[in-house]
Design an enzyme around this catalytic site. Structure first.
Site, PDB file in Angstrom:
ATOM      1  N   GLY A   1       0.798  -1.212   0.000  1.00 26.82           N
ATOM      2  CA  GLY A   1       0.000   0.000   0.000  1.00 26.82           C
ATOM      3  C   GLY A   1       0.840   1.276   0.000  1.00 26.82           C
ATOM      4  CG  HIS A   2      -1.207   4.914   0.803  1.00 26.97           C
ATOM      5  ND1 HIS A   2      -2.350   4.141   0.828  1.00 26.97           N
ATOM      6  CD2 HIS A   2      -1.247   5.664   1.917  1.00 26.97           C
ATOM      7  CE1 HIS A   2      -3.049   4.419   1.910  1.00 26.97           C
ATOM      8  NE2 HIS A   2      -2.402   5.341   2.599  1.00 26.97           N
ATOM      9  CG  ASN A   3       2.423   7.025   2.544  1.00 24.15           C
ATOM     10  OD1 ASN A   3       2.811   7.525   1.499  1.00 24.15           O
ATOM     11  ND2 ASN A   3       1.423   7.528   3.242  1.00 24.15           N
TER      12      ASN A   3
ATOM     13  CB  SER B   1       1.564   4.456   6.811  1.00 24.08           C
ATOM     14  OG  SER B   1       1.172   5.504   5.936  1.00 24.08           O
TER      15      SER B   1
END
Length: 363
Positions: free
Chosen positions: A258-260, A278
């Site tokens: 996922g993002h980050n 994250s």
């Protein structure tokens, strides 16, 4: 073309015996090996297979009696799977992509293509893209604007590299992977049901309508050197900072980052692993198939998580974990043993209840 036993043994830094000039053209399982094959029998359990097959040469375990097995030559390896890595590298011809830019590829005039690169048909390369020397890019790959890819990359059919993605040297990307799609990031104008549940661990004041507002992904993705990404895996771009994967990390098929997300060096992420936004993964972490990692948590260096483990809280460095929710592996094994005893325990409790009830009636 084939290789002599001497050439293979030299490349593997292994001991060999017999006719070292014997040529083999391919590797095979012992029982299925023909006369031109190198039979792979790195464990004594496979000795009978050599007798069933027609191989004249084999890769064997240390101390094997190769002559008693009827072989003309043998290579002895102390660590079979490591020898397999070297042998497979020698025998793998790789994809056939001509060392030219195919006339049916679409390359933006501002893109920089390194010396010796091979660009297949129907590849699209956007503005300001930089492709390192000796890269091989198979058909139907798209590389969006501003992306940078290092030397000796191999990107196979149908992969998608998003805008401003930066990738190191010796990258291997299997078909259908998508690197640099937007992250899955949304927010509600008022506190959402998810936020409320997280705060209260299950309590909700009321169920109300809510709508989702998109948070755009302004970051991108950064992959280190020697990273591999499996077929149909996806790595989302970061919201503000980049999503990062460290040097030497290997990602299996159908993995989602996922993002980050931040993944360290030399990790192994097996099929269907999902890492939520994250989350931070340390170095040399191994996540077995279908492991899930919750958002915003940290998994320490050298953690090993068995298949289907669900990591919902921080995992300390060096921990071996298993289960849902994740606990120490030895604890999970004891839990599983206890669960198998539950039917017997239930029967014992029922018998005790019956005995107590009968005693009460007699009193």
């Amino acid at each position: 073309m084939g290789h002599t036993i001497r050439e293979i043994a030299t490349a593997l830094d292994a001991e060999a015996a017999g006719n070292l000039d014997l040529v083999v053209t391919h590797a095979a399982e012992p029982a299925a090996a023909d006369a031109d094959a190198l039979a792979l029998a790195m464990d004594a359990r496979y000795a009978e297979g050599i007798r069933q097959g027609a191989a004249r040469a084999a890769m064997l375990w240390q101390g094997a009696d190769w002559q008693a097995l009827g072989l003309e030559a043998a290579i002895f390896v102390p660590r079979g799977r490591l020898a397999m890595a070297g042998l497979s590298r020698m025998l793998d011809p790789g994809p056939q992509i001509a060392r030219v830019v195919h006339p049916m590829a679409l390359v933006d005039p501002t893109a920089e293509i390194g010396e010796g690169a091979a660009i297949g048909p129907f590849v699209t390369i956007g503005a300001q893209v930089r492709i390192g020397p000796n890269a091989r890019i198979a058909s139907h790959v798209s590389i969006a604007e501003g992306a940078e890819i290092g030397a000796d990359a191999l990107i196979l059919q149908g992969a998608r590299i998003g805008a401003r993605v930066r990738i190191g040297d010796r990258f291997i990307c299997q078909p259908g992977a998508v690197i640099g799609a937007d992250g899955f990031s949304f927010v509600t104008p008022e506190k959402s049901g998810v936020e409320e549940i997280r705060e209260t661990l299950g309590e909700r004041e009321e169920i109300r309508q809510q709508s989702w507002v998109r948070i755009h992904s302004l970051g991108s993705v950064r992959l280190g050197d020697d990273v591999e990404v499996g077929a149909n895996s996806t790595i989302d771009r970061g919201t503000i900072r980049d999503t990062v994967v460290g040097n030497g990390t290997k990602i299996d098929n159908l993995v989602q980052l996922g993002h980050n997300v931040q993944v360290g060096s030399d990790c192994l992420l097996c099929g269907q692993v999902g890492i939520a936004g994250s989350a931070r993964i340390g170095n040399r972490v191994v996540l077995g198939g279908q492991v899930g990692v919750s958002d915003n948590i940290f998994v320490g260096d050298d953690v090993i998580a068995g298949g289907s483990t669900k990591i919902r809280t921080n995992a300390p460095a060096g921990r071996v974990i298993l289960g849902d929710p994740a606990v120490k592996m030895e604890t999970q094994i004891e839990i599983q043993k206890a669960m198998r005893r539950l039917p017997r325990l239930a029967a014992t409790v029922a018998a005790l209840q019956k005995a107590v009830s009968l005693k009460g009636q007699s009193d």
